[in-house]
Design a protein around this motif. Structure first.
Motif, PDB file in Angstrom:
ATOM      1  N   ILE A  75       0.828  -1.156  -0.126  1.00 48.08           N
ATOM      2  CA  ILE A  75      -0.028   0.044  -0.010  1.00 48.08           C
ATOM      3  C   ILE A  75       0.773   1.437   0.112  1.00 48.08           C
ATOM      4  O   ILE A  75       0.582   2.123  -0.753  1.00 48.08           O
ATOM      5  N   VAL A  76       1.754   1.170   0.906  1.00 46.25           N
ATOM      6  CA  VAL A  76       2.735   2.303   0.867  1.00 46.25           C
ATOM      7  C   VAL A  76       3.358   2.615  -0.185  1.00 46.25           C
ATOM      8  O   VAL A  76       3.781   3.659  -0.869  1.00 46.25           O
ATOM      9  N   VAL A  77       4.162   1.461  -0.862  1.00 45.50           N
ATOM     10  CA  VAL A  77       4.670   1.437  -1.969  1.00 45.50           C
ATOM     11  C   VAL A  77       3.827   1.829  -3.195  1.00 45.50           C
ATOM     12  O   VAL A  77       4.300   2.955  -3.904  1.00 45.50           O
ATOM     13  N   GLY A  78       2.800   1.739  -3.237  1.00 47.86           N
ATOM     14  CA  GLY A  78       1.744   2.066  -4.226  1.00 47.86           C
ATOM     15  C   GLY A  78       1.566   3.662  -3.931  1.00 47.86           C
ATOM     16  O   GLY A  78       1.582   4.301  -5.064  1.00 47.86           O
ATOM     17  N   ILE A  79       1.276   4.012  -2.926  1.00 44.89           N
ATOM     18  CA  ILE A  79       1.151   5.575  -2.624  1.00 44.89           C
ATOM     19  C   ILE A  79       2.272   6.524  -3.167  1.00 44.89           C
ATOM     20  O   ILE A  79       2.345   7.229  -3.839  1.00 44.89           O
ATOM     21  N   ILE A  80       3.663   5.915  -2.719  1.00 44.20           N
ATOM     22  CA  ILE A  80       4.793   6.497  -3.316  1.00 44.20           C
ATOM     23  C   ILE A  80       4.741   6.549  -4.839  1.00 44.20           C
ATOM     24  O   ILE A  80       5.102   7.670  -5.505  1.00 44.20           O
ATOM     25  N   GLU A  81       4.524   5.471  -5.166  1.00 47.65           N
ATOM     26  CA  GLU A  81       4.657   5.258  -6.758  1.00 47.65           C
ATOM     27  C   GLU A  81       3.541   6.222  -7.209  1.00 47.65           C
ATOM     28  O   GLU A  81       3.887   7.130  -8.285  1.00 47.65           O
ATOM     29  N   ARG A  82       2.225   6.378  -6.764  1.00 45.16           N
ATOM     30  CA  ARG A  82       1.283   7.202  -7.415  1.00 45.16           C
ATOM     31  C   ARG A  82       1.818   8.783  -7.558  1.00 45.16           C
ATOM     32  O   ARG A  82       1.419   9.468  -8.471  1.00 45.16           O
ATOM     33  N   GLN A  83       2.258   9.047  -6.251  1.00 47.97           N
ATOM     34  CA  GLN A  83       2.623  10.377  -6.124  1.00 47.97           C
ATOM     35  C   GLN A  83       3.748  10.924  -6.968  1.00 47.97           C
ATOM     36  O   GLN A  83       3.840  11.849  -7.645  1.00 47.97           O
TER      37      GLN A  83
END
Lengths: 630, 109, 488
Positions: C337-345
C-alpha cells in the motif's frame, strides 16, 4: 489463584499507556503535558516497583500468570511474570533511574518541536515498557520479547534525529548487530524447548541437572552470544560507541544504565545453567576481560566526551562479564546497580556540558568549565571517583568484589583486571581534567553562551550523585563488616555464586583493596599532572591506532560487510540473470528454436504436403505390421 | 470371378492416382487423380460387398448391401467436391492465370 | 451454505461488474461485494460454526467421479478470512487510483477472489484444479491490460510459468485418480489411497512443481519479482498477499497427506531449497534499488520459511506456517500500500531517487515502519509468533538430518531481513527531502483506514496469536495424523 502481586502488570502497562498517549497525541499535546505524562507514568511504575520490592523482601516472591501467549503441542509459552529478588531489584533500577532521566529529558529536549518532543517521550516510555517486560518475564520467550523490544527502541532513539543519515546508519548498525545476538538467543530458546518442552525459568532450572554436558554448554554459549550483542562485548561491541548519536539522556538510560545490562541480567537469571558448564564460564570470563581491556585502551585516546563514556561503558560491562564468568553473579548484579548510578550520572553530566556548549561534544574545544558549571562539575567529579573505585564510593565496593572474584579464579586474571581498572581511573580523570580544568579552548561565542543547566536537569544529577556515593553500602564485603553484604543475602534465593574451594583470607583481601586504592590514586595524580593544562596535539604511532579504535570497524567493514555486499551484487546481477533466469529463458529459447526448425517443413508447396502425407501413411502401415498384438 | 483380380485392379488404380497427385503440377490433372483414387476405393467396396452377399445370401439377404450404400455416399460427396474443387481452380486461374499448384505456396506466410 | 456463498458472491458480483458503465459505481460495487464477502467469512468463523452449514456437496460431472464439494475447515477459515480481509483493504487503499475500463478491472479482481475462495474450499481434486486455473486467468488479464511498460513480456512469463506448473499438477491428479479404487476425485478417496513409494517419489515432483512455482521456491522464483514490478498495485497486493499462499495451501491440503511417504523422503531436499532461497533472496534484496523488487524478494524469503516449516512435519512448524500465512498476507499488503502511494505520487520505483519522506508524511512513515517491522517479525507484532513457531518447528523437524544447521542458516535471513528493511526505511523515509519528495502529501482518509486496519490486526494478533492458533488447531492435528509416518 489470586495474589497480591497480580497487579504488577501495571508496572509495564503504565509506560505502555504513556507511549500510546504521547504517540497518538503527538500533534495535540503541549510540551509540558507530554513531559508530565511521560515522566508521570514512569513515576507510577517506580512507586509500584517499590511496593513490589517490599513484597518480595517480605518473602512474597511470586509467579503471576495472565494468559497463554502461544500454546501448541510441544511448545507452551504462557504470558507470565516472575517477581522475585532479582527482577524486583532490576525493576527498581530501571524505573528509578528511568524516572530521573525522564525528568532530565524534559529540560534537555526542550528545544525540539512539539510533535518530536512527544515522539521522544513516546519512544522513551516504550523503551521502559520493553525493558520491564524483559526483566519481569517468567520465561525466556517473554524475555526475548522485551529483548527485541529494547533493541527496537534503541534503534528508534539512536535515529531520533532522522534527518542525519549518519545517525540513521548508527541506528541500523545497532539493530543489526543486536539481531545477530538475538539469533543465537533464539536458537538457544529452541534448544531449551526441544529438551524441556517449554521455556519457563522454573521448569528449565528444575531440569538443569538432566541436560547432557553438550546441551548445557551449547545452550549457555548461545545465550552468551545473545548477551554479547545486547551488552556490547567482543565481537559485537562496535555498535555501542556509534549509538552515541542518540540524544544524551538516551545514552544514559539505554546505552549505559539499563538496556546494555540486559545480558548480565540474562546470565544472572540463568546462573543455575551457567554454573554447570566450566567451558562457558571460562569463555564468558575471558571475553569479558578482553572487552574490558580493549575498550579501556580505546577510551584513553577518544576526544568525544560521549565516546569516552561509551567505551568506558563497554569496558565496565566487560568487568561485569568477568564477574559472571568467575561465578560471582552477585558481584555482577551489584556492579550493574552501581554502574547504573554513576554512569547515568556521568552521561547526564556530559549532557549538561553539551547543553551548555550548545551541542559541542569534542573535549579538545572545552576546558575550564568548572567555574561556570559548578554543580555539573561537582557531580561529574563524584561520578569519576565512583567509577575509579575509591572508597567509600559505590564503585569501589562493586569493583572490589569483581577483582576479588578474579583473584580467586587466577592471579593472572586479577592482574589484567587491575590494570584495566587503573586505565579506567586514568581515562576518566583525563576526561574530567581536559573538560573542566585549564583554559577554555572553544569559540568566543560558545564561551559567551556557557551557562549552568536548569534545576530539572540538576536535580537528577544530584540524586544520582548521592546514590553514586552511598549505593555501595548495600554490598560491603564480609571482610570489613560482618553481614554487610546485604545484597548477596537478599539475592541468595535466586542467585547463588559459585563457591571456591579455598576462599581468600581476610588479610589478603585487605592487601588487595589497599593495593588497588593506592594505585588508582597514583593514576589520578598522574592524570592531573598530564592533563590539567591540556594542549591540543596530533596523535602519532600507537596513539593513532587507539584513537582509531584499533581499526576494528574498518576490519569488520572489509571482512564482513563488503563481501556480503558483493555477494548480494553477484546474486542480483550475475547469478539471477544468467543462471536462474538463464535456465528459464533457455527453455523458452529452445522451444523457439525448435519451432523455427520445424517451420521449415511448412514449405507451402502443396505437393510436398501430399508427399509427406503419403510417406506418413506408409510408415503407419509398416509400423502397424510390427506392433501387432500377439 | 475371384476377388483377387478386383483387388489388383483397385490397387493399380489407387497407385496411379497417388503417383499422379505427387508428380503432376496441373491442378486439374491432380483433381482427376484424386477421383481415380476415390473410384479405386469404390471398386473395392462394390467387389467386397458382392462377394459377401453371394456367400451369405441364405443367412440374411441384407448382408453386403451396406458397402454399396457407401459407394453412393462417396459418389455424392465426390460430386460435391468436384464442384467446389473446380470452383477453386477457376478462382485460382483468375487470380494467377495458371493452374500450376507450385504457385500455391501462400499458406506458408 | 457458507462456502457456496463465499464463492458465489464475488463470482456473481464480478460478472455483474462487467455491465456497470460508470467508474465510480463499479468501484463502490466492488467494495460492497468485498465487504459482504468479509461479513460472510466472519460469520463462518464466529456465529455459524455448525458443521452442516460449513460444507456443501452437489453433483458435477458425476460420470468421471468429480463432484462440487466444498467445505470450510480450520485452514480454509483462516485463508478465506485472509482473502476476504484483503479485498476491502486493497480496494480502500487504491481508492484514488484511476483505471481505464474500471468496470472490467474490478470485475476481474472479484473473479480472481472467487477463484481463490474456491481453491481454499474445494474438497475435490478436479474442482480444486478448476478453481486454481480460474484464479490464474483473471490475474493474467489484470497484469497484461493494466500493468507497467514491460507488462506483456512479463505477464507472458508469469502465465506460462504458472501454467506449466498447473499442467504438471493436472497430470499428477489424473494419475492418482486412475489409481483410486472408485475412480473418484474426492479428497477422501485421495487421502485413503496408498500410492506405492516408488510412484510417490516422482508423483511428488509433479505436484510440488505447481506449488513451488506459485509460492515461489528458489530456483523457480524469477517470474515473481518481474510480475510484482509490472502488475498494477492492487493486483500486486492480491498476488503477493493472498495468491502465493495458494502454494503453501496446496502443499498442506493436496500434497503431503496424499503422498506422505515422499513428503517425508524429499523433506530435507525441499527444506534445503527453501533455506537456500531465503538467504539468496535476502542477499538480493540488500542490493535492490527497486522498491517493488525489494518487497518481492523479501516475500520469497518469507515464503521459503513457511515451506520449510510445513515440511518439518511438527505441530509447531505447521501451526506457525498457518498463522504466518495470514500474518504475512496482511503485512505484505501493508507494505505494498505504501509503495503504491509513493509510486502514485512520484511515479518512481527507485529507492535511490527518494528520501526524507518522514518529514512531510509522518503518518505514512509511522504506519510503514510498523508494518515493515512486523514483516521482520519483531515481537508483539503478528509475524513473531508465526516465525517463532516455524523456526522451532524446523529445529525439531522429524525427518530432517540436519535440523540445527538448517535452522541456523534460515535464521541468518532474519539478520539479513533487518539489514535490507532498515536500509530501505533509512533511504526512503529518513534523511533530507529532495526536489521530488518535497511535494509529497500524507495519507488520505481511505488509505488511513486501510493501513489502520492492518496495523490494528498486526497488534491484536501479535499480542494474542492464540486466537488464530485455536482456529487451525484441530485441522493441524488431523493433518499431522495423516502425514507423520514415524515418530521421533
Amino acid at each position: 489463584m489470586s495474589n497480591k502481586l497480580d497487579i504488577v502488570y501495571l508496572i509495564p502497562l503504565l509506560p505502555l499507556i504513556g507511549f500510546l498517549i504521547n504517540g497518538l497525541g503527538r500533534n495535540y499535546l503541549s510540551k509540558t503535558l507530554s513531559g508530565i505524562i511521560g515522566s508521570g507514568v514512569i513515576l507510577g511504575s517506580f512507586v509500584l516497583s517499590i511496593w513490589a520490592f517490599m513484597q518480595v523482601r517480605e518473602g512474597n516472591a511470586a509467579d503471576v500468570h495472565y494468559f497463554d501467549f502461544i500454546r501448541v503441542a510441544g511448545v507452551h509459552i504462557p504470558f507470565d511474570f516472575k517477581i522475585d529478588q532479582l527482577s524486583s531489584l532490576f525493576l527498581l533500577i530501571i524505573t528509578g533511574v528511568g524516572f530521573l532521566i525522564h525528568v532530565y529529558s524534559t529540560a534537555y529536549m526542550h528545544e525540539e518541536r512539539k510533535d518530536h518532543f512527544a515522539r521522544y517521550f513516546a519512544y522513551l516510555n516504550l523503551f521502559v515498557f520493553s525493558m520491564l517486560l524483559l526483566v519481569m518475564g517468567g520465561n525466556y520467550v517473554i524475555m526475548f520479547i522485551g529483548w527485541e523490544g529494547v533493541g527496537l527502541c534503541s534503534y528508534l532513539l539512536i535515529g531520533y534525529w532522522f534527518k542525519n543519515q549518519e545517525y540513521n546508519k548508527a541506528a541500523n548498525k545497532a539493530f543489526v548487530m543486536n539481531r545477530i545476538g538475538d539469533l543465537a538467543f533464539l536458537v538457544a530458546i529452541f534448544w531449551i524447548i526441544s529438551k524441556v518442552g517449554n521455556a519457563n525459568y522454573n521448569d528449565v532450572f528444575a531440569y538443569a541437572k538432566e541436560f547432557s554436558a553438550t546441551d548445557i554448554t551449547v545452550i549457555t554459549l548461545l545465550l552468551f552470544v545473545g548477551a554479547t550483542g545486547k551488552s556490547a562485548q567482543i565481537p559485537l561491541y562496535t555498535w555501542l560507541p556509534d549509538a552515541m548519536a542518540g540524544p544524551t539522556p538516551v545514552s544514559a538510560l539505554i546505552h549505559a544504565a539499563t538496556m546494555v545490562t540486559a545480558g548480565i541480567y540474562m546470565i544472572a537469571r540463568s546462573n543455575i545453567l551457567y554454573s554447570l558448564s566450566h567451558l562457558t564460564m571460562d569463555v564468558v570470563a575471558y571475553t569479558g576481560l578482553a572487552t574490558a581491556l580493549l575498550a579501556a585502551t580505546i577510551a584513553l585516546k577518544q576526544n568525544d566526551i560521549k565516546k569516552v563514556l561509551a567505551y568506558s561503558t563497554v569496558s565496565q560491562l566487560g568487568f561485569m562479564f568477568l564477574a559472571l564468568g568467575t561465578g560471582a553473579y552477585v558481584a555482577a548484579v551489584f556492579h550493574v546497580m552501581t554502574h547504573a548510578f554513576f554512569k547515568a550520572l556521568l552521561f547526564l553530566g556530559s549532557g549538561s556540558v553539551i547543553h551548555a556548549m550548545s551541542g559541542e561534544q569534542d573535549i579538545r574545544n572545552m576546558g575550564g568549565l568548572s567555574k561556570k558549571l559548578k554543580w555539573t562539575f561537582i557531580t561529574f567529579l563524584i561520578g569519576c571517583i565512583a567509577i575509579a573505585g575509591i572508597p567509600p564510593f559505590s564503585g569501589f565496593f562493586s569493583k572490589d568484589a569483581i577483582l576479588l572474584a578474579a583473584f580467586e579464579k587466577s592471579p593472572v586474571l586479577y592482574g589484567i583486571a587491575l590494570f584495566t581498572a587503573l586505565l579506567t581511573a586514568f581515562y576518566m580523570f583525563r576526561l574530567l581534567f581536559i573538560t573542566f580544568s585549564g583554559k577554555f579552548r572553544g569559540t568566543h561565542e560558545q564561551e559567551h553562551h556557557l551557562h549552568e543547566s536548569p534545576p530539572s536537569m540538576l536535580l537528577p544529577l544530584i540524586i544520582l550523585a548521592v546514590l553514586s556515593i552511598a549505593g555501595g553500602l548495600v554490598g560491603i564485603p564480609e571482610a570489613i563488616s560482618h553481614g554487610g553484604d546485604k545484597l548477596a543475602a537478599f539475592l541468595s534465593p535466586v542467585v547463588q555464586s559459585v563457591k571456591h574451594d579455598a576462599p581468600v583470607s581476610h588479610s589478603t583481601e585487605y592487601m588487595l583493596m589497599g593495593l588497588s586504592t593506592v594505585l588508582v590514586l597514583i593514576m589520578i595524580i598522574y592524570a592531573w599532572f598530564r592533563f590539567r593544562n591540556y594542549q591540543r596535539k596530533e596523535e602519532t604511532g600507537f596513539g593513532k591506532v587507539l584513537e582509531n579504535k584499533w581499526y576494528v570497524d574498518e576490519l569488520y567493514e572489509s571482512i564482513i560487510v563488503k563481501p556480503l555486499h558483493r555477494l548480494g551484487g553477484f546474486a542480483k546481477d550475475v547469478f539471477e540473470k544468467t543462471v536462474v533466469d538463464g535456465l528459464v529463458n533457455g527453455v523458452s529459447k529452445m522451444v523457439n528454436y525448435g519451432g523455427r526448425q520445424l517451420r521449415l517443413l511448412q514449405s507451402g508447396q502443396v505437393g510436398a504436403y501430399v508427399l509427406l502425407m503419403v510417406i506418413s501413411m506408409i510408415l503407419i502401415f509398416v509400423i502397424q505390421l510390427f506392433v501387432r498384438k500377439q | 470371378m475371384p476377388i483377387n483380380l478386383y483387388i489388383l485392379l483397385a490397387v493399380a488404380l489407387f497407385a496411379i492416382g497417388i503417383i499422379g497427385v505427387l508428380t503432376r503440377r496441373n491442378a486439374i490433372i491432380i483433381f482427376m487423380c484424386i477421383e481415380l483414387m476415390l473410384n479405386a476405393v469404390n471398386l473395392l467396396l462394390v467387389a467386397f460387398s458382392k462377394m459377401h452377399h453371394l456367400k451369405m445370401a441364405g443367412v440374411d439377404p441384407r448382408i453386403g448391401t451396406d458397402g454399396q450404400i457407401f459407394v453412393f455416399f462417396i459418389m455424392v460427396v465426390a460430386a460435391a467436391e468436384v464442384s467446389v474443387g473446380l470452383a477453386i481452380i477457376v478462382m485460382m486461374y483468375r487470380n494467377i492465370h495458371s493452374v500450376d499448384v507450385n504457385f500455391l505456396n501462400r499458406l506458408k506466410h | 451454505m457458507i462456502p457456496v456463498l463465499l464463492i458465489l458472491i464475488p463470482l456473481l458480483a464480478g460478472l455483474a461488474s462487467f455491465f456497470i458503465k460508470n467508474e465510480k459505481t463499479a468501484r463502490a460495487w466492488a467494495l460492497l461485494a468485498a465487504i459482504v464477502t468479509l461479513g460472510v467469512s466472519l460469520l463462518g468463523i464466529t456465529v455459524i460454526t455448525d458443521a452442516r452449514h460449513l460444507q456443501h456437496e452437489c453433483r458435477w460431472m458425476e460420470s468421471i467421479g468429480a463432484s462440487f464439494s466444498v467445505k470450510l475447515d480450520g485452514m480454509g477459515q483462516l485463508l478465506c478470512l485472509l482473502n476476504a480481509v484483503a479485498y476491502p483493504v486493497v480496494l480502500l487503499a487504491t481508492w484514488k487510483t484511476n483505471y481505464r475500463k474500471a468496470n472490467n478491472f474490478f470485475a476481474l479482481m472479484l473473479l480472481a477472489q472467487a477463484g481463490m475462495m474456491g481453491v481454499f474450499l474445494a474438497m475435490d481434486a478436479l474442482l480444486f484444479y478448476f478453481f486454481w486455473e480460474l484464479a490464474l486467468i483473471p490475474m493474467y488479464f489484470l497484469c497484461s491490460q493494466w500493468g507497467g511498460e514491460r507488462r506483456i513480456a512479463v505477464t507472458f512469463k508469469f502465465f506460462i510459468y504458472t501454467f506449466i506448473g498447473s499442467l504438471l499438477m493436472l497430470v499428477g491428479i489424473l494419475y492418482i485418480w486412475s489409481k483410486s479404487a472408485d475412480h473418484s476425485f474426492s479428497i477422501s478417496s485421495f487421502y485413503t489411497l496408498w500410492v506405492t513409494p516408488k510412484e510417490q517419489l516422482f508423483l511428488f515432483w509433479l505436484f510440488f512443481a505447481a506449488f513451488a512455482i506459485k509460492m515461489p521456491i528458489f530456483p523457480l522464483h524469477t517470474w515473481q519479482p518481474d510480475t510484482y514490478e509490472q502488475a498494477p498495485a492492487a493486483t500486486t497486493m492480491i498476488l503477493s498477499g493472498v495468491m502465493v499462499k495458494m502454494g503453501v495451501f496446496g502443499i498442506v491440503r493436496w500434497l503431503m497427506p496424499v503422498l506422505p511417504y515422499s513428503s517425508f523422503m524429499w523433506g530435507d531436499m525441499v527444506t534445503a531449497f527453501a533455506v537456500t532461497g531465503m538467504i539468496y533472496a535476502s542477499l538480493i534484496a540488500i542490493r535492490q534499488d527497486s522498491l517493488r523488487k525489494l518487497v518481492a524478494y523479501s516475500s520469497i524469503a518469507h515464503i521459503g520459511l513457511m515451506c520449510a516449516a510445513v515440511f518439518s512435519e511438527t505441530e509447531s512448524g505447521v501451526q506457525g506456517a498457518m498463522i504466518q500465512m495470514f500474518s504475512h498476507g496482511i503485512n505484505i499488503i501493508g507494505l505494498w500500500i505504501v509503495v503504491g502511494i509513493i509510486e502514485r505520487q512520484f511515479g518512481v520505483k527507485k529507492i535511490s531517487e527518494l528520501g526524507g519522506l518522514a518529514q512531510k508524511a509522518p503518518s505514512m512513515t509511522i504506519m510503514f515502519v510498523i508494518v515493515a517491522l512486523a514483516n521482520i517479525a519483531l515481537p508483539l507484532t503478528n509475524a513473531f509468533a508465526g516465525e517463532f513457531l516455524m523456526f522451532n518447528g524446523v529445529f525439531n523437524s522429524l525427518g530432517s538430518k540436519y535440523p540445527v544447521l538448517l535452522t541456523v542458516l534460515a535464521g541468518t535471513s532474519i539478520i539479513l531481513a533487518a539489514v535490507y528493511t532498515l536500509n530501505m526505511i533509512r533511504k526512503v523515509f529518513y534523511g533530507h527531502t529532495n526536489e521530488l519528495t518535497a511535494t509529497i502529501t500524507d495519507l488520505g482518509l481511505t488509505e488511513k483506514i486501510a493501513l489502520g486496519a492492518i496495523v490494528a490486526m498486526i497488534f491484536v494478533f501479535g499480542v494474542y496469536p492464540q486466537a488464530l492458533l485455536n482456529l487451525t488447531q484441530e485441522f493441524t492435528d488431523t493433518f499431522l495424523s495423516k502425514v507423520v509416518l514415524v515418530k521421533k
